[in-house]
Design an enzyme around this catalytic site. Structure first.
Site, short mmCIF file in Angstrom:
data_model
loop_
_atom_site.label_atom_id
_atom_site.label_comp_id
_atom_site.label_asym_id
_atom_site.label_seq_id
_atom_site.Cartn_x
_atom_site.Cartn_y
_atom_site.Cartn_z
N ASP A 65 0.84 -1.20 0.00
CA ASP A 65 0.00 0.00 0.00
C ASP A 65 0.87 1.25 0.00
OD1 ASP A 65 -2.65 -1.30 0.61
OD2 ASP A 65 -1.53 -1.90 2.39
N TYR A 67 2.08 4.80 1.57
CA TYR A 67 2.16 5.25 2.97
C TYR A 67 0.90 6.02 3.33
CZ TYR A 67 7.14 4.12 2.66
OH TYR A 67 8.34 3.47 2.49
N PHE A 78 7.37 2.46 -1.72
CA PHE A 78 8.43 2.58 -0.71
C PHE A 78 9.09 3.95 -0.66
CE2 PHE A 78 8.33 -1.97 -1.87
CZ PHE A 78 7.99 -2.51 -0.65
#
Length: 219
Positions: A65, A67, A78
């Protein structure tokens, strides 16, 4: 919703826009942005597709997902759009990079990876801040988009290294033709449930990637 893709990934996006699930997905997104805090911002949902053309794809890293912190998710899995100090999964990624290649990285925005043909994509490209995994269900539609994306890459490229971190990503392995492409798997780099200690640490993904790609990635 306007989708501004500057590369030839726009061909894939246009094909998806003609499908019922994608029309429903865009409608759901428009409604969600009106009533909830959604990460990332609208302009960054498809940001991962704006760095290189399809035939320049070297690596596909599939996360889970975006953040949930507003301003952090930037459309690249990421990556910290706010470029603040790494923590959580990204911190563990950098620890493994240090152990693997002896590289110490502090820059948390991963646009330089994307510029080298690394597609950083999540299993769902949006996240409702108040409802974790709310955009992962089949009714919302991202699962169809990501599956179709993998099939498209599978059919239109060769020699791509697919990096599947965690069970969500590993479930996509069946879609990849391993006679044409490479697959690297491990547990997810997350601290949740000790996942990073269940196969991610010590997996040496960065050196493995660079042993397989046509042009080594500068991590």
């Amino acid at each position: 919703m306007n989708i501004n893709i500057k590369t030839d990934w726009s061909i894939f996006i246009q094909k998806e826009k003609e499908k019922h699930y994608f029309k429903t997905l865009l409608e759901n997104l428009d409604n969600s942005y009106k009533t909830s805090v959604i990460c990332p911002i609208k302009d960054n949902i498809f940001a991962a597709f704006n760095f290189f053309n399809v035939n320049k794809t070297q690596v596909v890293i599939i996360g889970q997902d975006p953040y949930p912190t507003p301003g952090r998710a930037d459309g690249l899995a990421f990556s910290f759009g706010d470029n603040k100090k790494a923590k959580d999964s990204l911190k563990n990624i950098f620890v493994e990079m240090k152990n693997d290649l002896n590289i110490e990285r502090t820059k948390t925005k991963l646009d330089d990876w994307a510029q080298q043909g690394v597609l950083l994509i999540n299993s769902a490209l949006t996240f409702n801040k108040d409802s974790p995994k709310s955009h992962k269900n089949k009714k919302f539609g991202w699962v169809y988009f990501i599956n179709n994306l993998i099939k498209y890459i599978n059919e239109n490229t060769s020699g791509v290294v697919f990096v599947l971190w965690g069970n969500d990503a590993k479930s996509k392995e069946i879609l990849i033709d391993k006679t044409k492409h490479f697959v690297i798997t491990s547990s997810h780099p997350s601290n949740i449930g000790g996942s990073c200690n269940k196969g991610f640490f010590g997996s040496k993904p960065f050196s493995k990637i660079n042993s397989l790609v046509k042009k080594k990635i500068i991590w």
